[in-house]
Design an enzyme around this catalytic site. Structure first.
Site, PDB file in Angstrom:
ATOM      1  N   GLU A 177       0.830  -1.217   0.000  1.00  0.00           N
ATOM      2  CA  GLU A 177       0.000   0.000   0.000  1.00  0.00           C
ATOM      3  C   GLU A 177       0.863   1.265   0.000  1.00  0.00           C
ATOM      4  OE1 GLU A 177      -2.904   0.367  -0.701  1.00  0.00           O
ATOM      5  OE2 GLU A 177      -3.487  -1.732  -0.608  1.00  0.00           O
TER       6      GLU A 177
HETATM    7  C1  LIG Z   1       2.999  -9.809   0.531  1.00  0.00           C
HETATM    8  C2  LIG Z   1       2.689  -8.744  -0.461  1.00  0.00           C
HETATM    9  C3  LIG Z   1       1.379  -8.440  -0.759  1.00  0.00           C
HETATM   10  C4  LIG Z   1       1.071  -7.463  -1.713  1.00  0.00           C
HETATM   11  N1  LIG Z   1      -0.232  -7.234  -2.068  1.00  0.00           N
HETATM   12  C5  LIG Z   1      -0.490  -6.456  -3.164  1.00  0.00           C
HETATM   13  C6  LIG Z   1      -1.816  -6.381  -3.712  1.00  0.00           C
HETATM   14  O1  LIG Z   1      -2.770  -6.964  -3.183  1.00  0.00           O
HETATM   15  N2  LIG Z   1      -1.990  -5.642  -4.829  1.00  0.00           N
HETATM   16  C7  LIG Z   1      -0.984  -4.976  -5.457  1.00  0.00           C
HETATM   17  O2  LIG Z   1      -1.221  -4.337  -6.465  1.00  0.00           O
HETATM   18  N3  LIG Z   1       0.286  -5.025  -4.951  1.00  0.00           N
HETATM   19  C8  LIG Z   1       0.546  -5.745  -3.828  1.00  0.00           C
HETATM   20  N4  LIG Z   1       1.818  -5.827  -3.319  1.00  0.00           N
HETATM   21  C9  LIG Z   1       2.867  -5.029  -3.951  1.00  0.00           C
HETATM   22  C10 LIG Z   1       3.316  -3.879  -3.077  1.00  0.00           C
HETATM   23  O3  LIG Z   1       2.330  -2.887  -3.007  1.00  0.00           O
HETATM   24  C11 LIG Z   1       4.654  -3.381  -3.624  1.00  0.00           C
HETATM   25  O4  LIG Z   1       5.608  -4.400  -3.346  1.00  0.00           O
HETATM   26  C12 LIG Z   1       5.075  -2.067  -3.007  1.00  0.00           C
HETATM   27  O5  LIG Z   1       4.218  -1.030  -3.422  1.00  0.00           O
HETATM   28  C13 LIG Z   1       6.517  -1.686  -3.370  1.00  0.00           C
HETATM   29  O6  LIG Z   1       6.771  -1.837  -4.742  1.00  0.00           O
HETATM   30  P1  LIG Z   1       8.040  -2.690  -5.200  1.00  0.00           P
HETATM   31  O7  LIG Z   1       7.990  -3.990  -4.499  1.00  0.00           O
HETATM   32  O8  LIG Z   1       8.081  -2.704  -6.672  1.00  0.00           O
HETATM   33  O9  LIG Z   1       9.266  -1.914  -4.624  1.00  0.00           O
HETATM   34  P2  LIG Z   1      10.030  -0.683  -5.360  1.00  0.00           P
HETATM   35  O10 LIG Z   1       9.015   0.282  -5.873  1.00  0.00           O
HETATM   36  O11 LIG Z   1      11.008  -1.271  -6.292  1.00  0.00           O
HETATM   37  O12 LIG Z   1      10.762  -0.050  -4.124  1.00  0.00           O
HETATM   38  C14 LIG Z   1      12.006  -0.497  -3.615  1.00  0.00           C
HETATM   39  C15 LIG Z   1      12.523   0.531  -2.602  1.00  0.00           C
HETATM   40  O13 LIG Z   1      12.687   1.793  -3.252  1.00  0.00           O
HETATM   41  C16 LIG Z   1      11.937   2.783  -2.596  1.00  0.00           C
HETATM   42  N5  LIG Z   1      11.353   3.695  -3.581  1.00  0.00           N
HETATM   43  C17 LIG Z   1      10.873   3.401  -4.817  1.00  0.00           C
HETATM   44  N6  LIG Z   1      10.413   4.507  -5.405  1.00  0.00           N
HETATM   45  C18 LIG Z   1      10.587   5.519  -4.544  1.00  0.00           C
HETATM   46  C19 LIG Z   1      10.319   6.912  -4.566  1.00  0.00           C
HETATM   47  N7  LIG Z   1       9.733   7.499  -5.620  1.00  0.00           N
HETATM   48  N8  LIG Z   1      10.637   7.643  -3.477  1.00  0.00           N
HETATM   49  C20 LIG Z   1      11.212   7.081  -2.407  1.00  0.00           C
HETATM   50  N9  LIG Z   1      11.495   5.776  -2.327  1.00  0.00           N
HETATM   51  C21 LIG Z   1      11.184   4.996  -3.370  1.00  0.00           C
HETATM   52  C22 LIG Z   1      10.852   2.056  -1.834  1.00  0.00           C
HETATM   53  O14 LIG Z   1      10.405   2.800  -0.709  1.00  0.00           O
HETATM   54  C23 LIG Z   1      11.573   0.775  -1.447  1.00  0.00           C
HETATM   55  O15 LIG Z   1      12.300   0.994  -0.276  1.00  0.00           O
HETATM   56  C24 LIG Z   1       2.131  -6.758  -2.335  1.00  0.00           C
HETATM   57  C25 LIG Z   1       3.450  -7.040  -2.001  1.00  0.00           C
HETATM   58  C26 LIG Z   1       3.739  -8.034  -1.099  1.00  0.00           C
HETATM   59  C27 LIG Z   1       5.181  -8.358  -0.821  1.00  0.00           C
END
Ligand SMILES: Cc1cc2nc3c(=O)[nH]c(=O)nc-3n(C[C@H](O)[C@H](O)[C@H](O)COP(=O)(O)OP(=O)(O)OC[C@H]3O[C@@H](n4cnc5c(N)ncnc54)[C@H](O)[C@@H]3O)c2cc1C
Length: 596
Positions: free
Chosen positions: A439
């Site tokens: 989220e």
């Molecule tokens: C168990 C689980 C359940 C989930 N459930 C859902 C779901 O139901 N529906 C759905 O759509 N998604 C879901 N997700 C996905 C989840 O919302 C994303 O994993 C999350 O939003 C982070 O995206 P990412 O994993 O691509 O990380 P990235 O976006 O690659 O981020 C990696 C790091 O970089 C930082 N970062 C990236 N961009 C920025 C920025 N602009 N400014 C500052 N910091 C930044 C982040 O804070 C983080 O520390 C789920 C994930 C998990 C693991």
């Protein structure tokens, strides 16, 4: 096996005295919401949480959900528990009566959400996402979509999901590639989504996916994303699930925690394309999805609170039972339980006081949501909405970060046994760890607070908040409670820090956005600690008033002592964060990329 007993007395106190249930009962549609009704609802919810959901938590963690040839099967006992949850009307607690919901204030639903998450976070995620889907459809769906899908979602017979993430599109949703091709009165959806919580399961008879996708000629970036409703089973003319849609769960992830909540890779359109219906307007999917995300962010904040409460209860019970060592300064005599040791006391009160602060903060914000929706005066609705907009990222970010810290302290209180699965303490920590990630990560929440919420109105919502906090500081000055001077002094320090940090952020964000964003998580945590201190101060004042009017209940004395601990041991963290905020990016950007 560790038990869970919902802290109904504290919940009831926060709802009636801090969040102002009476104010809500004066709103149209809430006339019948009395303290007695709320107490009865909380007592019943507590039974379901403690007797049905909590016992499934540890076995669910061990077994996990499984992908079979017929789709995802939930861990043993989950489907039956979900049936009971639905049959008893819990899914529709805060749902719109027009679609069969019970129409209770979101404030009451917030307490129930805390309980479900304390009892069984994996289970609680399913109704959490359904609630978000309901909000998005209600706010943006056509009349036809609402009448076809909302009643079953409100009852919980059908579950909802949120399909945003793709391998290349996580925090940055502008990179979404899933495609939507128009076909008559609907669209065909093609693409893959990852990490979809409860993306498939056997608990509900149908699953309603809300999916972000791009139309063929959509502009690049976030302005080219639309929102679609894609049911697992297409709905027949009689309203019941009929033909299987072209969407399936391709695999489920092995992961750190919430094992009983399936995290699915979802495949849309492997054959002819999944039938989807547009929700709202073309290319406005992201703002529409934000309706769902804001609701979900508030609930994930409560999830941080819920898991922290569960970790605290386990730690407290263990500390009263585990015998180790003698009282300080004694070399002989009886050995004592570890709760006698000063450092264990420190850990337990650090957990307890922050949990109570989070609860008060979270429920008060839930009441603001109710007031923003229902207040008859548009100016009041606007005022409360501004508060909700400002503090939603703080609720999400601060409470989930504290959830992890508190669950970690829970492991520490258990000593070596905390590291062993049997006590459950390790599971709470593993489960808690996802809440600051999904989220929108903590970094994303903090960026939203600093880059949008604070700056769009040039800090006016924050100024109003600070004024309200100052009024509490003044009331503490007029209180004859022996604890008031210490609580007042600490609150005053916190408010000063918040004011100065806010000033710095507002001055810096346009001139040097990197500096402001480098400071944003510290600023968000600072805001959280001060909001917690503000609510604990209000709690102490309310408790003092009760004692003054003759109530002699240990609860009120405990509340004052806990508020004082928060004032002396937790709130000073806000002032300590001020120089960290102000130093901004000067050291964060001191290294070149190659120097890492
Ligand atoms: C168990 C689980 C359940 C989930 N459930 C859902 C779901 O139901 N529906 C759905 O759509 N998604 C879901 N997700 C996905 C989840 O919302 C994303 O994993 C999350 O939003 C982070 O995206 P990412 O994993 O691509 O990380 P990235 O976006 O690659 O981020 C990696 C790091 O970089 C930082 N970062 C990236 N961009 C920025 C920025 N602009 N400014 C500052 N910091 C930044 C982040 O804070 C983080 O520390 C789920 C994930 C998990 C693991």
């Amino acid at each position: 096996m560790p038990n869970y007993r919902a802290p109904v007395q504290d919940m009831q106190f926060v709802i009636t005295e801090l969040a102002g249930l009476e104010r809500l009962a004066a709103l149209p549609g809430y006339e019948e919401v009395t303290p007695d009704l709320v107490e009865a609802v909380l007592e019943e919810a507590a039974k379901l949480a403690g007797d049905v959901l909590a016992p499934l938590n540890q076995p669910g963690d061990e077994q996990g959900a499984a992908l079979t040839k017929d789709g995802v099967v939930a861990a043993d006992g989950f489907a039956a528990a979900y049936r009971r949850f639905v049959e008893n009307g819990w899914n529709g607690l805060g749902g719109d009566p027009e679609y069969g919901g019970q129409g209770l204030p979101g404030l009451t639903a917030a307490a129930a959400v805390e309980m479900w998450n304390s009892a069984n976070m994996s289970f609680a995620l399913c109704p959490l996402l359904t609630a978000g889907a309901m909000e998005a459809i209600k706010a943006h769906g056509s009349h036809e979509l609402k009448s076809r899908f909302l009643p079953k979602l409100v009852s919980g017979e059908w579950a909802g999901t949120m399909n945003l993430t793709e391998p290349q599109a996580g925090s940055d949703l502008s990179a979404v590639r899933t495609r939507a091709v128009p076909e008559g009165d609907h669209y065909r959806i093609f693409g893959q989504k990852i990490f979809i919580t409860w993306g498939d399961h056997d608990m509900a008879e149908n699953i309603v996916h809300l999916v972000l996708a791009r139309l063929p000629d959509a502009p690049e970036g976030t302005r080219g994303i639309s929102l679609f409703l894609v049911p697992k089973f297409l709905v027949g003319p009689d309203g019941s699930p009929a033909e299987r849609n072209d969407v399936l769960c391709a695999s489920i992830e092995r992961k750190f925690g919430i094992h009983a909540s399936p995290t699915c890779v979802m495949s849309f359109g492997e054959k002819e394309g999944a039938v989807g219906y547009l929700v709202g307007r073309e290319n406005e999917g992201l703002p529409h999805m934000f309706t769902m995300m804001n609701e979900a962010r508030q609930k994930v904040g409560l999830q941080g609170l819920g898991i922290a409460e569960r970790a605290y209860q386990a730690a407290r019970d263990y500390a009263k039972d585990r015998v180790q060592g003698r009282p300080v300064g004694q070399r002989s005599g009886d050995r004592v339980t570890i709760i006698h040791h000063p450092d264990v006391r420190r850990m337990l009160l650090t957990m307890k006081s922050q949990i109570e602060a989070m609860r008060a903060f979270g429920y008060v914000l839930a009441a603001d949501v109710d007031l923003a929706h229902k207040h008859p005066d548009p100016a009041e609705r606007h005022r409360h909405q501004k508060r909700v907009d400002l503090l939603t990222p703080v609720l999400k970010g601060w409470c989930t970060e504290l959830g992890v810290e508190i669950a970690s302290l829970g492991v520490q209180v258990h000593g070596g046994m905390g590291y062993i699965d049997e006590t459950g303490a390790a599971q709470y920590l593993r489960d808690a760890r996802i809440a600051p990630i999904y989220e929108g990560t903590t970094g994303i929440q903090a960026g939203d607070l600093v880059g949008r919420k604070l700056s769009t109105d040039n800090g006016s919502a924050m100024t109003e908040l600070i004024e309200e906090m100052r009024a509490v500081e003044d009331r503490l000055g007029g209180s004859d409670n022996a604890d008031s001077p210490a609580i007042r002094e600490s609150l005053a320090g916190g408010i000063r820090a918040l004011e100065q940090a806010t000033e710095w952020v507002l001055q810096t964000i346009r001139r040097d956005p990197n500096a402001a964003l480098a400071a944003s998580v510290s600023y968000m945590m600072l805001t959280g600690y001060v909001c917690g201190g503000w609510q604990m101060a209000r709690a102490a004042l309310a408790a003092r008033a009760r004692l003054g009017s003759g109530a002699d209940d240990g609860f009120w004395r405990t509340k004052i002592a806990t508020a004082r601990f928060y004032a002396e041991q937790i709130l000073p963290k806000a002032s300590a964060l001020l120089p960290i905020v102000r130093s901004g990016a000067s050291t964060t950007f001191a290294l070149d990329e190659e120097q890492f």
